[in-house]
Enzyme design. Sequence first.
Site, PDB file in Angstrom:
ATOM      1  N   GLU A  66       7.758 -10.994  -3.008  1.00  0.00           N
ATOM      2  CA  GLU A  66       7.908 -10.142  -2.035  1.00  0.00           C
ATOM      3  C   GLU A  66       6.912 -10.704  -0.803  1.00  0.00           C
ATOM      4  O   GLU A  66       5.771 -11.132  -1.295  1.00  0.00           O
ATOM      5  CB  GLU A  66       7.838  -8.632  -2.201  1.00  0.00           C
ATOM      6  CG  GLU A  66       8.929  -8.220  -2.904  1.00  0.00           C
ATOM      7  CD  GLU A  66       8.628  -6.681  -3.585  1.00  0.00           C
ATOM      8  OE1 GLU A  66       9.450  -6.252  -4.347  1.00  0.00           O
ATOM      9  OE2 GLU A  66       7.589  -6.028  -2.979  1.00  0.00           O
ATOM     10  N   CYS A  77       1.594 -10.655   4.556  1.00  0.00           N
ATOM     11  CA  CYS A  77       0.800 -10.211   3.124  1.00  0.00           C
ATOM     12  C   CYS A  77       1.897 -10.969   2.069  1.00  0.00           C
ATOM     13  O   CYS A  77       3.015 -11.118   2.112  1.00  0.00           O
ATOM     14  CB  CYS A  77       0.982  -8.884   2.815  1.00  0.00           C
ATOM     15  SG  CYS A  77       0.466  -8.322   1.354  1.00  0.00           S
ATOM     16  N   CYS A 121       2.712 -10.097 -12.418  1.00  0.00           N
ATOM     17  CA  CYS A 121       1.156 -10.099 -12.585  1.00  0.00           C
ATOM     18  C   CYS A 121       0.969  -9.796 -13.990  1.00  0.00           C
ATOM     19  O   CYS A 121       1.406  -9.113 -14.560  1.00  0.00           O
ATOM     20  CB  CYS A 121       0.551  -8.763 -11.464  1.00  0.00           C
ATOM     21  SG  CYS A 121      -1.237  -9.194 -11.597  1.00  0.00           S
ATOM     22  N   CYS A 174      -2.867  -3.311 -14.064  1.00  0.00           N
ATOM     23  CA  CYS A 174      -3.424  -2.336 -13.524  1.00  0.00           C
ATOM     24  C   CYS A 174      -2.536  -1.280 -13.540  1.00  0.00           C
ATOM     25  O   CYS A 174      -1.351  -1.314 -12.987  1.00  0.00           O
ATOM     26  CB  CYS A 174      -3.934  -2.480 -12.181  1.00  0.00           C
ATOM     27  SG  CYS A 174      -5.063  -3.867 -11.927  1.00  0.00           S
ATOM     28  N   CYS A 181      -0.364   0.169 -10.560  1.00  0.00           N
ATOM     29  CA  CYS A 181       0.434  -0.715  -9.731  1.00  0.00           C
ATOM     30  C   CYS A 181       1.757  -1.260 -10.449  1.00  0.00           C
ATOM     31  O   CYS A 181       1.636  -1.648 -11.633  1.00  0.00           O
ATOM     32  CB  CYS A 181      -0.633  -2.035  -9.542  1.00  0.00           C
ATOM     33  SG  CYS A 181       0.209  -3.344  -8.710  1.00  0.00           S
ATOM     34  N   GLY A 216       0.808 -10.205  -7.761  1.00  0.00           N
ATOM     35  CA  GLY A 216       0.120 -11.200  -8.432  1.00  0.00           C
ATOM     36  C   GLY A 216      -1.308 -11.303  -8.186  1.00  0.00           C
ATOM     37  O   GLY A 216      -1.787 -10.701  -7.293  1.00  0.00           O
ATOM     38  N   GLU A 217      -2.108 -11.967  -9.184  1.00  0.00           N
ATOM     39  CA  GLU A 217      -3.347 -12.063  -9.158  1.00  0.00           C
ATOM     40  C   GLU A 217      -3.752 -13.597  -8.691  1.00  0.00           C
ATOM     41  O   GLU A 217      -3.663 -14.361  -9.393  1.00  0.00           O
ATOM     42  CB  GLU A 217      -4.222 -11.845 -10.628  1.00  0.00           C
ATOM     43  CG  GLU A 217      -5.654 -12.262 -10.551  1.00  0.00           C
ATOM     44  CD  GLU A 217      -6.504 -11.554  -9.514  1.00  0.00           C
ATOM     45  OE1 GLU A 217      -6.300 -10.462  -8.981  1.00  0.00           O
ATOM     46  OE2 GLU A 217      -7.342 -12.376  -9.092  1.00  0.00           O
ATOM     47  N   SER A 243      -7.583 -11.648  -2.316  1.00  0.00           N
ATOM     48  CA  SER A 243      -7.887 -10.231  -2.897  1.00  0.00           C
ATOM     49  C   SER A 243      -7.761 -10.251  -4.477  1.00  0.00           C
ATOM     50  O   SER A 243      -6.769 -10.967  -5.208  1.00  0.00           O
ATOM     51  CB  SER A 243      -6.850  -9.184  -2.507  1.00  0.00           C
ATOM     52  OG  SER A 243      -7.055  -7.916  -3.321  1.00  0.00           O
ATOM     53  N   SER A 301     -10.881  -5.809  -5.740  1.00  0.00           N
ATOM     54  CA  SER A 301     -10.264  -4.473  -5.972  1.00  0.00           C
ATOM     55  C   SER A 301     -11.179  -3.595  -7.021  1.00  0.00           C
ATOM     56  O   SER A 301     -11.073  -3.737  -8.185  1.00  0.00           O
ATOM     57  CB  SER A 301      -8.936  -4.764  -6.399  1.00  0.00           C
ATOM     58  OG  SER A 301      -7.966  -5.297  -5.386  1.00  0.00           O
ATOM     59  N   LEU A 302     -11.959  -3.012  -6.614  1.00  0.00           N
ATOM     60  CA  LEU A 302     -13.007  -2.282  -7.364  1.00  0.00           C
ATOM     61  C   LEU A 302     -12.316  -0.785  -8.006  1.00  0.00           C
ATOM     62  O   LEU A 302     -12.041  -0.656  -9.415  1.00  0.00           O
ATOM     63  CB  LEU A 302     -14.114  -1.900  -6.869  1.00  0.00           C
ATOM     64  CG  LEU A 302     -15.388  -1.564  -7.506  1.00  0.00           C
ATOM     65  CD1 LEU A 302     -15.730  -3.074  -8.278  1.00  0.00           C
ATOM     66  CD2 LEU A 302     -16.402  -1.164  -6.854  1.00  0.00           C
ATOM     67  N   HIS A 303     -12.020  -0.058  -7.261  1.00  0.00           N
ATOM     68  CA  HIS A 303     -11.142   1.115  -7.612  1.00  0.00           C
ATOM     69  C   HIS A 303     -12.087   2.073  -8.334  1.00  0.00           C
ATOM     70  O   HIS A 303     -11.692   3.445  -8.756  1.00  0.00           O
ATOM     71  CB  HIS A 303      -9.828   0.895  -8.131  1.00  0.00           C
ATOM     72  CG  HIS A 303      -8.905   0.004  -7.787  1.00  0.00           C
ATOM     73  ND1 HIS A 303      -8.733   0.272  -6.097  1.00  0.00           N
ATOM     74  CD2 HIS A 303      -8.281  -0.920  -7.883  1.00  0.00           C
ATOM     75  CE1 HIS A 303      -7.723  -0.571  -5.649  1.00  0.00           C
ATOM     76  NE2 HIS A 303      -7.698  -1.517  -6.961  1.00  0.00           N
ATOM     77  N   ASN A 338      -0.647   4.884  -3.357  1.00  0.00           N
ATOM     78  CA  ASN A 338       0.853   4.772  -2.881  1.00  0.00           C
ATOM     79  C   ASN A 338       1.631   5.353  -4.083  1.00  0.00           C
ATOM     80  O   ASN A 338       2.156   4.511  -4.980  1.00  0.00           O
ATOM     81  CB  ASN A 338       1.508   3.536  -2.324  1.00  0.00           C
ATOM     82  CG  ASN A 338       2.740   3.569  -1.870  1.00  0.00           C
ATOM     83  OD1 ASN A 338       3.476   4.718  -1.567  1.00  0.00           O
ATOM     84  ND2 ASN A 338       3.295   2.466  -1.679  1.00  0.00           N
ATOM     85  N   CYS A 385       5.001  -3.787  -2.838  1.00  0.00           N
ATOM     86  CA  CYS A 385       5.410  -4.909  -3.576  1.00  0.00           C
ATOM     87  C   CYS A 385       5.866  -4.444  -4.846  1.00  0.00           C
ATOM     88  O   CYS A 385       5.219  -3.577  -5.456  1.00  0.00           O
ATOM     89  CB  CYS A 385       4.350  -6.168  -3.826  1.00  0.00           C
ATOM     90  SG  CYS A 385       3.273  -5.756  -4.875  1.00  0.00           S
TER      91      CYS A 385
HETATM   92  N1  SAH Z   1      -4.263  -8.619  -7.872  1.00  0.00           N
HETATM   93  C1  SAH Z   1      -4.790  -8.596  -6.509  1.00  0.00           C
HETATM   94  C2  SAH Z   1      -4.134  -8.520  -5.326  1.00  0.00           C
HETATM   95  C3  SAH Z   1      -2.688  -7.890  -5.202  1.00  0.00           C
HETATM   96  S1  SAH Z   1      -2.484  -6.043  -5.190  1.00  0.00           S
HETATM   97  C4  SAH Z   1      -5.936  -7.264  -6.659  1.00  0.00           C
HETATM   98  O1  SAH Z   1      -5.669  -6.612  -7.466  1.00  0.00           O
HETATM   99  O2  SAH Z   1      -6.767  -7.499  -5.513  1.00  0.00           O
HETATM  100  C5  SAH Z   1      -3.501  -5.671  -3.593  1.00  0.00           C
HETATM  101  C6  SAH Z   1      -4.161  -4.520  -3.479  1.00  0.00           C
HETATM  102  O3  SAH Z   1      -3.421  -3.476  -3.778  1.00  0.00           O
HETATM  103  C7  SAH Z   1      -5.126  -4.226  -4.843  1.00  0.00           C
HETATM  104  O4  SAH Z   1      -6.272  -3.807  -4.235  1.00  0.00           O
HETATM  105  C8  SAH Z   1      -4.481  -3.506  -5.775  1.00  0.00           C
HETATM  106  O5  SAH Z   1      -5.329  -2.882  -6.672  1.00  0.00           O
HETATM  107  C9  SAH Z   1      -3.885  -2.477  -4.538  1.00  0.00           C
HETATM  108  N2  SAH Z   1      -2.751  -1.403  -5.074  1.00  0.00           N
HETATM  109  C10 SAH Z   1      -1.989  -1.615  -5.910  1.00  0.00           C
HETATM  110  N3  SAH Z   1      -1.079  -0.763  -6.377  1.00  0.00           N
HETATM  111  C11 SAH Z   1      -1.348   0.256  -5.510  1.00  0.00           C
HETATM  112  C12 SAH Z   1      -0.968   1.486  -5.338  1.00  0.00           C
HETATM  113  N4  SAH Z   1       0.120   1.941  -5.954  1.00  0.00           N
HETATM  114  N5  SAH Z   1      -1.404   2.254  -4.136  1.00  0.00           N
HETATM  115  C13 SAH Z   1      -2.586   1.669  -3.484  1.00  0.00           C
HETATM  116  N6  SAH Z   1      -3.018   0.327  -3.738  1.00  0.00           N
HETATM  117  C14 SAH Z   1      -2.520  -0.388  -4.672  1.00  0.00           C
END
Ligand code: SAH
Length: 428
Positions: free
Chosen positions: A159, A172, A179, A183, A186, A234-235, A268, A291-293, A367, A410
């Site tokens: 996508e 984007c 992937c 996570c 995701c 994807g990563e 990212s 993407s720390l989280h 999301n 995505c």
């Molecule tokens: N794999 C890479 C890039 C793809 S995702 C990465 O992890 O950075 C892009 C961003 O969207 C990342 O920060 C990811 O953690 C975030 N993301 C994924 N799923 C999400 C969700 N359900 N709600 C909000 N952000 C999300």
Amino acid sequence: MSPPRPLAPNRVVPAEASAPTPDPADRPVPAENPDPGASPDLGLGPDSAVSRELPLAPVNRRAGARRPPRHLADLSLADRRAAVADLGEPPFRAVQLSRHFFGRFTDAPAEMSDLPLASRDALAKAMMPPLLSAEREMSCDGGTTRKTLWRAFDGALVESVLMRYPERVTMCVSSQAGCGMACPFCATGQAGLTRNLSAAEIVAQVVAGARLLAAGEVPGGPGRVSNVVFMGMGEPLANYGAVVAAVRRLTEPVPEGMGISQRSVTVSTVGLVPAIARLAAEDLSVTLAVSLHAPDDALRDTLVPVNRRWQVAEVLDAAWNYAAVTGRRVSIEYALIRDVNDQAWRADLLGSLLAGRLAHVNLIPLNPTPGSKWTASRPAAQREFVRRLEAHGVPVTVRDTRGREIDGACGQLAASVAGPGPARHDAS
Ligand code: SAH
């Protein structure tokens, strides 16, 4: 100004399982892997040390899977010249073809009137084979947010999203079909990795958006793609060779590439430390997003499983090295998940880790999907999180939520077309 929200997937599953922290000595060594048909770089394939140690999502590649067809966007201009010469054509035809693709966004032989009729079809077929066909398109925001689900030559689904703002247009893009990073919040992560995209398959997503804009098909008049974010499926750093090649194609001037500013490209990552170090040494001025989280390893181990390999301190060290080498401010991505990672003490811990660094935080309201256990933070918690980060002097933005009504998202569209795969977890 807030960057566009990512193609954030939607399916939320409970985190579980833990793995011991591996010995640094057996960490994978990053290797150049321009071959999109091969296992991902960094030893993150199914038989890698990382996959043996981490509950990363399975690889769905079929045995004997073919590689995407070679396209001029996979090649440097010198290699395109050589490839055209191999076809018995004068090498300068590579420049003509490149101008059509990167400057006029066309691969249609009928539109290449500067090429002899006799060789147009053969040249286009050999140098610009069709890579992605639009399977489904959705739009919202009055047509200024457009999401496309693409089907690749082998049926793989990816996508991309075009987002037009008053002052910029951001594409984007996906770097992999699926992937492998698993996570749990995701959607893409739950389905596993199908395969790496080729550089040309990545570039083709941007060229498709540029074509629409140039033709005036996006409300707001004719325009150009100004920004590219690798925040689709994807990563990116697990498909290192193809992603760096794609960045070069996107940012080199016509006819080498599309001429987008390097500073307007964001890569990212979940935090693949050796690949971040390698990217820092590429002499590219792209923005790094991490993407720390979570600011603490206990939680990050569950939200971003690869944290068991490269922990918070090490990921941030790699980020600060990237900032020092490139002079670019690093973007710290933090999806706010209600009562999971949005506590005030975590905001303070994050603030103390980032204070004084060349960094800013992008808070992404989670999301969620119907049936998910996790959801976005309460507004008061989000406000307090922002306030505490700012109290540490850390710049913060909260992402807009563009595209939510089209699963902006995505993985969601791909999942709805492909149906849930065997690896897909249930959120309930
Ligand atoms: N794999 C890479 C890039 C793809 S995702 C990465 O992890 O950075 C892009 C961003 O969207 C990342 O920060 C990811 O953690 C975030 N993301 C994924 N799923 C999400 C969700 N359900 N709600 C909000 N952000 C999300």
